[in-house]
Write an enzyme that holds these catalytic residues in place. Structure first.
Site, PDB file in Angstrom:
ATOM      1  CG  HIS A   1      -1.016  12.403  10.417  1.00  0.00           C
ATOM      2  ND1 HIS A   1      -1.684  12.845  11.530  1.00  0.00           N
ATOM      3  CD2 HIS A   1      -1.885  11.559   9.796  1.00  0.00           C
ATOM      4  CE1 HIS A   1      -2.899  12.315  11.580  1.00  0.00           C
ATOM      5  NE2 HIS A   1      -3.048  11.519  10.518  1.00  0.00           N
TER       6      HIS A   1
ATOM      7  NE  ARG B   1      -6.680  11.491  14.895  1.00  0.00           N
ATOM      8  CZ  ARG B   1      -6.723  11.074  13.618  1.00  0.00           C
ATOM      9  NH1 ARG B   1      -5.730  10.385  13.106  1.00  0.00           N
ATOM     10  NH2 ARG B   1      -7.762  11.390  12.851  1.00  0.00           N
TER      11      ARG B   1
END
Ligand code: NAP
Ligand code: GLV
Length: 306
Positions: free
Chosen positions: A269, A221
């Site tokens: 991502h 993250r």
């Protein structure tokens, strides 16, 4: 049985079709305000309103491995939260991390630039033993990555909250062994969940403890990383480069320095995508087990944050 589906970034049609095939007798619909009470919710980034209106839920199935965003919401206390357990993500993560480590270790970016410029070059081969890779987080994804890296004969260190024994992996545990883990690693791969204990864990002090010429791969993250600290360590030369797949703000803002920094490679991502059919099969299997009153694996410990 009633299942409500709420996923803001995907076409719900194929998900509903897959779940309806698994449960032909069930009522399975896309959530909207005022929807009838459901037994289970299948979600990614749902609004708070869904849970405010559905306090009777028994199970909340997250269409992803990380539950950090979901746990920011007020969830019905009666519901268990279940995250995806591999479902085809572990092999993708292993591919992505191995290509990142190998691309750096073999100077493949420099070769690609030379070839584009019409230069026939040769760099001195590096010693594999000088490139110990440290994997932060030895869960479903981290353990698979650690195993894959060994196939290329890199020395592999692993760090987790509780002790883990993985063949060929030098294990480090908890805060007490964190510094030794970092000091034993040149390449650092982050596969921790984002929790109050792990936010900002990639910072000046921790990244500065890596062996000189360190390389950072963040696939967990964005909020694990203090962006300015990474930039400072790259610019000072302590770190040789970074491969980043996740960011504090996604999409990464157009003026963010990560886009153009010569030592940083970014991807949007995409290191381990949710695969629809594998995920539906896993979620349907767990819902069926819950309907039979059986236990299911990978229930999130909400207090712990993962
Ligand atoms: P997981 O199975 O829950 O594994 C988490 C690991 O982190 C465990 O080994 C755990 O230790 C360790 N850990 C947690 N808190 C820690 C702490 N404070 N100190 C040391 N170790 C700690 O999770 P996973 O399925 O491998 O997924 C990991 C993360 O990857 C997800 O949370 C998500 O954020 C990220 N992810 C990213 C993508 C992408 O496309 N970029 C895709 C999927 C997932 P214990 O084993 O001792 O509990
Ligand atoms: C993706 O980032 C996931 O958590 O599955």
């Amino acid at each position: 049985m009633n299942i409500t589906f709420c996923c803001t970034n995907t076409d719900p049609g194929p998900w509903l079709a897959g779940l309806r095939t698994a449960f032909p007798q069930a009522d399975i619909t896309v959530w909207q305000s005022g929807a009838p009470p459901a037994d289970y919710a299948v979600v990614w980034a749902p609004p708070q309103q869904l849970f405010d209106e559905q306090p009777q839920l028994r199970g909340i199935f997250n269409i992803g491995a990380g539950v950090d965003a979901l746990l920011k919401l007020r969830l019905p206390p009666s519901a268990v939260v279940v995250r995806l357990e591999d479902a085809g993500m572990a092999v993708q993560m292993a591919e992505y991390v191995c290509q990142g480590v190998i691309r750096h270790f073999r100077d493949l970016t420099a070769y690609a630039e030379d070839v584009r410029a019409g230069r026939w070059t040769s760099y001195t081969p590096r010693q594999r033993s000088d490139f110990p890779v440290g994997v932060m987080g030895l869960g479903v994804l981290g353990a698979r990555v650690a195993q894959a890296l060994q196939q290329f004969e890199f020395p592999v260190n692993g760090w987790s909250r509780t002790p883990k024994r993985l063949p060929g992996v030098r294990g480090f545990t908890g805060a007490a062994q964190f510094h030794d883990f970092l000091a034993s690693s040149r390449v650092l791969v982050n596969l921790l969940p984002l929790t109050p204990d792990t936010a900002n864990i990639l910072n000046q002090e921790t990244l500065g403890s890596l062996q000189p010429g360190g390389y950072v791969i963040n696939v967990a993250r964005g909020a694990h990383l203090v962006d300015e600290d990474l930039l400072a360590l790259l610019d000072s030369g302590h770190l040789a480069g970074a491969l980043l797949d996740v960011f504090r703000t996604e999409p990464l803002p157009a003026d963010h320095p990560f886009w153009r920094h010569p030592k940083i490679t970014i991807t949007p991502h995409t290191s381990a995508r949710t695969l629809r059919s594998e995920s539906i099969a896993q979620i349907a299997g767990k819902i069926a087990a819950m309907q039979r009153g059986e236990a299911v694996t990978r229930i999130v410990d909400v207090g712990r944050g993962y």
